[in-house]
Design a protein around this motif. Sequence first.
Motif, short mmCIF file in Angstrom:
data_model
loop_
_atom_site.label_atom_id
_atom_site.label_comp_id
_atom_site.label_asym_id
_atom_site.label_seq_id
_atom_site.Cartn_x
_atom_site.Cartn_y
_atom_site.Cartn_z
N LEU A 233 0.85 -1.01 -0.16
CA LEU A 233 0.12 -0.03 -0.11
C LEU A 233 0.69 1.37 -0.03
O LEU A 233 1.78 1.45 0.70
CB LEU A 233 -1.02 0.07 1.26
N ILE A 234 0.58 2.25 -0.87
CA ILE A 234 1.48 3.57 -1.01
C ILE A 234 0.47 4.41 -1.36
O ILE A 234 -0.51 4.54 -2.35
CB ILE A 234 2.63 3.26 -2.27
N SER A 235 1.17 5.74 -1.16
CA SER A 235 0.42 7.06 -1.41
C SER A 235 0.76 7.54 -2.79
O SER A 235 2.36 7.58 -2.85
CB SER A 235 0.52 8.08 -0.16
N LEU A 236 0.02 7.93 -3.69
CA LEU A 236 0.63 8.43 -4.84
C LEU A 236 -0.27 9.62 -5.45
O LEU A 236 -1.37 9.50 -5.05
CB LEU A 236 0.66 7.18 -6.21
N ALA A 237 0.14 10.46 -6.18
CA ALA A 237 -0.67 11.55 -6.75
C ALA A 237 -1.39 10.77 -8.05
O ALA A 237 -2.48 11.35 -8.20
CB ALA A 237 0.04 12.60 -7.22
N SER A 238 -0.79 9.86 -8.86
CA SER A 238 -1.44 9.61 -9.78
C SER A 238 -0.90 8.01 -10.20
O SER A 238 0.02 7.73 -9.70
CB SER A 238 -1.27 10.22 -11.00
N ASP A 239 -1.68 7.01 -10.80
CA ASP A 239 -1.40 5.74 -11.23
C ASP A 239 -0.25 5.85 -12.58
O ASP A 239 0.42 4.93 -12.72
CB ASP A 239 -2.38 5.04 -11.25
N ILE A 240 -0.70 6.88 -13.21
CA ILE A 240 0.26 6.82 -14.61
C ILE A 240 1.10 8.33 -14.17
O ILE A 240 0.57 9.29 -14.29
CB ILE A 240 -0.58 7.17 -15.60
N PRO A 241 2.34 8.03 -14.63
CA PRO A 241 3.33 9.17 -14.43
C PRO A 241 3.14 10.14 -15.47
O PRO A 241 3.10 9.99 -16.65
CB PRO A 241 4.69 8.61 -14.70
N PRO A 242 2.75 11.49 -14.98
CA PRO A 242 2.42 12.81 -15.89
C PRO A 242 3.82 13.25 -16.62
O PRO A 242 5.01 13.02 -15.74
CB PRO A 242 1.60 13.42 -15.02
N ALA A 243 3.69 14.17 -17.47
CA ALA A 243 4.88 14.85 -17.93
C ALA A 243 5.04 15.69 -16.86
O ALA A 243 4.39 16.32 -16.06
CB ALA A 243 4.40 15.47 -19.06
N LEU A 244 6.45 16.11 -16.67
CA LEU A 244 6.90 16.86 -15.55
C LEU A 244 6.27 18.28 -15.48
O LEU A 244 5.75 18.89 -14.44
CB LEU A 244 8.21 16.97 -15.59
N GLU A 245 5.96 18.70 -16.83
CA GLU A 245 5.21 20.05 -16.92
C GLU A 245 3.97 19.97 -16.53
O GLU A 245 3.33 21.15 -16.02
CB GLU A 245 5.34 20.58 -18.41
N LYS A 246 3.26 18.90 -16.52
CA LYS A 246 1.98 19.01 -16.19
C LYS A 246 1.64 19.06 -14.63
O LYS A 246 0.78 19.52 -14.02
CB LYS A 246 1.20 17.65 -16.35
#
Length: 392
Positions: free
Chosen positions: A255-268
């Motif tokens: 179990l882990i805390s993430l902002a999203s499951d798909i890595p966004p482009a850094l500028e996003k």
Amino acid sequence: TSVIPYKKFKIVKLEGNTMQIYYHRNRVLYRVAITFIILNLALLQQACQKEKIQTLYTFQPRTWYEDKMSADALISPDGIHLVITNEYEITIFNLETQKLKKLSRELNIEWAWAAHWESNGDVVVFQSVTNDKANPQAYDLKKNKKIDPKGHILNALRDNSKDDNKIAYNGRQGIWLKDKSQNVTELMAPDVQSLALALSPNEEEIAFLIHDEPGFMTLKGCDIESKTIRVIKDKLDATYQAQRICYTSDGGHILISLASDIPPALEKKHKPNTDRNLKIYALSTTTGALILLVDQKGDNHIVGLRDNRLLWRNFSTSMKTGIFPADGGEIRPLLGEQTSLAYWHPEGNKISVMFGEWHLADWALNWDLGVVHVDSTGVPTSKLSPEITGFH
């Protein structure tokens, strides 16, 4: 507060949640809740969607962002207590009786942090400062008294085995494993300083999270017997701050805390009003596949598992800006958005504010600067116009 050049109005922050509005200057309302949910390990996602969430404890820190960093909670190995670190105070919460024990206050300790459990939840160990000197502390809950902290591992970033015989922890030179039954301490992963770590239920692997490339984290596993290291999953959209991770009881997920499951482009990540709140996922230890478990508004941090139930900490903020006459009167909201740190332009015809959600996932990118035009009475004549956004 910021005073208009003509001294007719002042800006104040309006704070509150959906239930009540608070009028306190120079404060931001933080609401932190410890919550409980059943985890059906065979149907993780369905269970979290259907199970009723139980709020155990809610508190509102008094001060600025430091609480965002320091507020923490950790479940004891026996599953009976939580130790909560907040505003340099240590509080013990009994999950069975729902009672609080203000430990650091009872011990007359002003500065306390980095609390963790030992002896299967009978002993809480933490750091403190007295007379400007570091002073490690240990407290036995069963004996209800302070004990000698000597021999205890004074590091909050750690994980204990269920029987408390093995402890994995961050230390000098890397990640270590202490085996109490054998009285042996070994260096498992040299030159590694992790942001999170967890000991697997079968005590065969230590999972740890590291920042090894710009903008993303990698979750790795260290085999305890061979000391070989594998990549469990890379390019994780995790926070730059230390967090807690944990294995499910069967060892099949972390179990882990993430902002999203798909890595966004850094500028996003830099764009205003982007959803960057931390959510809780179950990550497969074999395939790296992610299952979304918790997506409450705000940042969600893992506390631990108790009898197949997930405890997590939800952190939400409310920041608003208002105007009222300098000689008194009603506070009038300036904007309905999340805003703070407001300042008048010298000409008095516009106000600048910092705006946006508090994003722990992007610590240095969580706010942007906008401007709103106002008339002579401070009433907005335009919408908020972003002026400085993105990476800055």
